[in-house]
Design a protein around this motif. Structure first.
Motif, PDB file in Angstrom:
ATOM      1  N   LYS A  63       0.791  -1.414   0.058  1.00  0.00           N
ATOM      2  CA  LYS A  63      -0.086  -0.151  -0.121  1.00  0.00           C
ATOM      3  C   LYS A  63       0.777   1.207   0.150  1.00  0.00           C
ATOM      4  O   LYS A  63       0.425   2.216  -0.613  1.00  0.00           O
ATOM      5  N   TRP A  64       2.095   1.451   0.473  1.00  0.00           N
ATOM      6  CA  TRP A  64       2.857   2.393   0.640  1.00  0.00           C
ATOM      7  C   TRP A  64       3.518   2.775  -0.777  1.00  0.00           C
ATOM      8  O   TRP A  64       4.120   3.796  -0.918  1.00  0.00           O
ATOM      9  N   LEU A  65       3.392   1.671  -1.520  1.00  0.00           N
ATOM     10  CA  LEU A  65       3.834   2.207  -3.307  1.00  0.00           C
ATOM     11  C   LEU A  65       3.513   3.570  -3.593  1.00  0.00           C
ATOM     12  O   LEU A  65       2.269   3.671  -3.621  1.00  0.00           O
ATOM     13  N   PRO A  66       4.160   4.317  -4.179  1.00  0.00           N
ATOM     14  CA  PRO A  66       3.651   5.765  -4.753  1.00  0.00           C
ATOM     15  C   PRO A  66       2.380   5.508  -5.704  1.00  0.00           C
ATOM     16  O   PRO A  66       2.589   4.768  -6.561  1.00  0.00           O
ATOM     17  N   CYS A  67       1.451   5.948  -5.556  1.00  0.00           N
ATOM     18  CA  CYS A  67       0.221   5.996  -6.117  1.00  0.00           C
ATOM     19  C   CYS A  67      -0.562   4.879  -6.333  1.00  0.00           C
ATOM     20  O   CYS A  67      -1.398   4.608  -6.974  1.00  0.00           O
ATOM     21  N   SER A  68      -0.382   3.811  -5.252  1.00  0.00           N
ATOM     22  CA  SER A  68      -1.205   2.493  -5.200  1.00  0.00           C
ATOM     23  C   SER A  68      -2.388   2.963  -5.019  1.00  0.00           C
ATOM     24  O   SER A  68      -3.303   1.938  -5.301  1.00  0.00           O
ATOM     25  N   ASN A  69      -2.986   3.847  -4.237  1.00  0.00           N
ATOM     26  CA  ASN A  69      -4.375   4.453  -3.930  1.00  0.00           C
ATOM     27  C   ASN A  69      -4.956   4.737  -5.336  1.00  0.00           C
ATOM     28  O   ASN A  69      -6.297   5.034  -5.549  1.00  0.00           O
ATOM     29  N   HIS A  70      -4.372   4.814  -6.436  1.00  0.00           N
ATOM     30  CA  HIS A  70      -4.852   5.245  -7.938  1.00  0.00           C
ATOM     31  C   HIS A  70      -5.206   3.858  -8.501  1.00  0.00           C
ATOM     32  O   HIS A  70      -5.525   3.906  -9.646  1.00  0.00           O
ATOM     33  N   ILE A  71      -4.798   2.811  -8.064  1.00  0.00           N
ATOM     34  CA  ILE A  71      -5.222   1.486  -8.888  1.00  0.00           C
ATOM     35  C   ILE A  71      -6.564   1.170  -8.970  1.00  0.00           C
ATOM     36  O   ILE A  71      -7.186   1.533  -7.951  1.00  0.00           O
ATOM     37  N   SER A  72      -7.022   0.963 -10.007  1.00  0.00           N
ATOM     38  CA  SER A  72      -8.445   0.585 -10.257  1.00  0.00           C
ATOM     39  C   SER A  72      -8.494  -0.980 -10.258  1.00  0.00           C
ATOM     40  O   SER A  72      -7.711  -1.752 -10.998  1.00  0.00           O
ATOM     41  N   ILE A  73      -9.515  -1.478  -9.398  1.00  0.00           N
ATOM     42  CA  ILE A  73      -9.492  -2.772  -8.956  1.00  0.00           C
ATOM     43  C   ILE A  73     -10.969  -3.404  -9.761  1.00  0.00           C
ATOM     44  O   ILE A  73     -11.911  -2.921  -9.303  1.00  0.00           O
TER      45      ILE A  73
END
Ligand code: 5GP
Ligand code: MN
Length: 334
Positions: A63-73
């Protein structure tokens, strides 16, 4: 330098694309997520619209990877992801080489799309569903290949700390922290370049490996003391866990990651396996040390595949049936 046939012609298509989609496989690991996010960061430097699309959720230690919060699942937002894949002009397929690895729905979307499709992958026997197939089974990780791809474009100077962190994560997780036989001088050369960006590798290792929960350690402890079996004169070791056992320890995705390696670490063991019951299938991980081809073991018996020393598969008739079948056939692969 590694050659990517047709890369200049491909690059012309990429920079003209309105929408780029980067996809990776189900149960995404560090290499899947790391290589996908690295490529996204790189392409965004060219003002491209880039979306990373994964079939299902990735483990919390990424989750800490830069921009992981922009991944679409896909599992969470099927309609939205469908629309994004359908409008893509270029689709990257990273860290997998057959459409079924992204699940039925995404697989259909990708194969039906008339976007330019590009595979960058290191698994054996790539299926023919892409326009540009960059497949090399000698590479330790897809992340390493993404670096080489950027280098082949003559743009390694654009690799910044965010890209480096994502690529480093892919390399470290897929190479067992630089210890598998797939690691070579090229891996260390590329890693050196990544470190030169000022990357904090110690912090990355902590992020990835020092994020256990007490529940997870208790589950691993239980599995190793109660569920570890050694057969075939000490050459085969495996662990099986039922859904009820995992629930007892508040199982979260990723909690059994690496469990199979404990079985493999026993002296004299050549093949290790881990069987995990889930609602629909039994998920199986296989590993081998020296000579056994576990991808063959998996494709022959468990609808799976992977690499010679690390493969995965599934059982569709319940946990017991999968374990029984394993006991019956494993000697053939020793
Ligand atoms: P893991 O045991 O970590 O889930 O997977 C080990 C390796 O086998 C990974 O490189 C993964 O890509 C591959 N793998 C896992 N499951 C499957 C599968 O069902 N089919 C194929 N072809 N490869 C798999
Ligand atoms: Mn990989």
């Amino acid at each position: 330098m590694k050659e990517f046939v047709g890369i200049n012609e491909l690059w012309e298509k990429i920079i003209q694309a309105k929408h780029v989609v980067i996809t990776s496989h189900k149960s995404p690991d560090g290499d899947a997520v790391g290589s996908s996010l690295a490529l996204k960061h790189f392409l965004e430097k060219h003002q491209l619209d880039v979306e990373v699309v994964l079939p299902d959720i990735f483990p919390h230690f990424l989750k800490w990877l830069p921009c992981s919060n922009h991944i679409s699942i896909y599992d969470f937002h099927p309609a939205n992801v469908t629309e994004r894949v359908q409008r893509a002009d270029v689709i990257f397929c990273l860290d997998y080489n057959e459409p079924s690895r992204v699940g039925n729905s995404l697989s259909a979307l990708i194969t039906e799309s008339d976007a330019v499709k590009v595979m960058i992958d290191h698994h054996v026997d790539p299926a023919e569903f892409v326009d540009y197939c960059y497949s090399d089974t000698s590479q330790c990780s897809t992340a390493q290949m993404v670096y080489q791809f950027i280098e082949a474009l003559g743009q390694e100077g654009r690799v910044d700390q965010d890209i480096a962190a994502c690529l480093y994560t892919g390399i470290v997780t897929d190479s067992g922290s630089f210890r598998f036989s797939s690691v070579d001088a090229e891996t260390h050369r590329i890693t050196a370049r990544l470190l030169e960006t000022g990357l904090n590798h110690a912090e990355i290792h902590q992020n990835i490996y020092d994020c256990n929960t007490k529940d997870r350690l208790n589950l691993v402890g239980y599995a190793l003391s109660n569920k570890l079996e050694v057969i075939e004169d000490g050459k085969v070791a495996f662990v099986q866990l039922t859904l009820a056992e995992m629930e007892r320890f508040n199982f979260k995705k990723g909690d059994t990651e690496g469990l199979v390696n404990y079985a493999l670490s026993i002296q004299g063991v050549e093949i290790a396996a881990f069987f995990r019951e889930s609602e629909d299938i039994t998920k199986i991980s296989f590993r081998s040390k020296k000579y056994a081809k576990v991808n063959q073991l998996s494709s022959d018996n468990f609808e799976g595949g992977g690499h010679v020393h690390a493969a995965g598969g599934r059982g569709t008739n319940g946990l017991q049936d999968a374990v029984d079948r394993f006991r019956q056939v494993v000697a053939k692969y020793l």
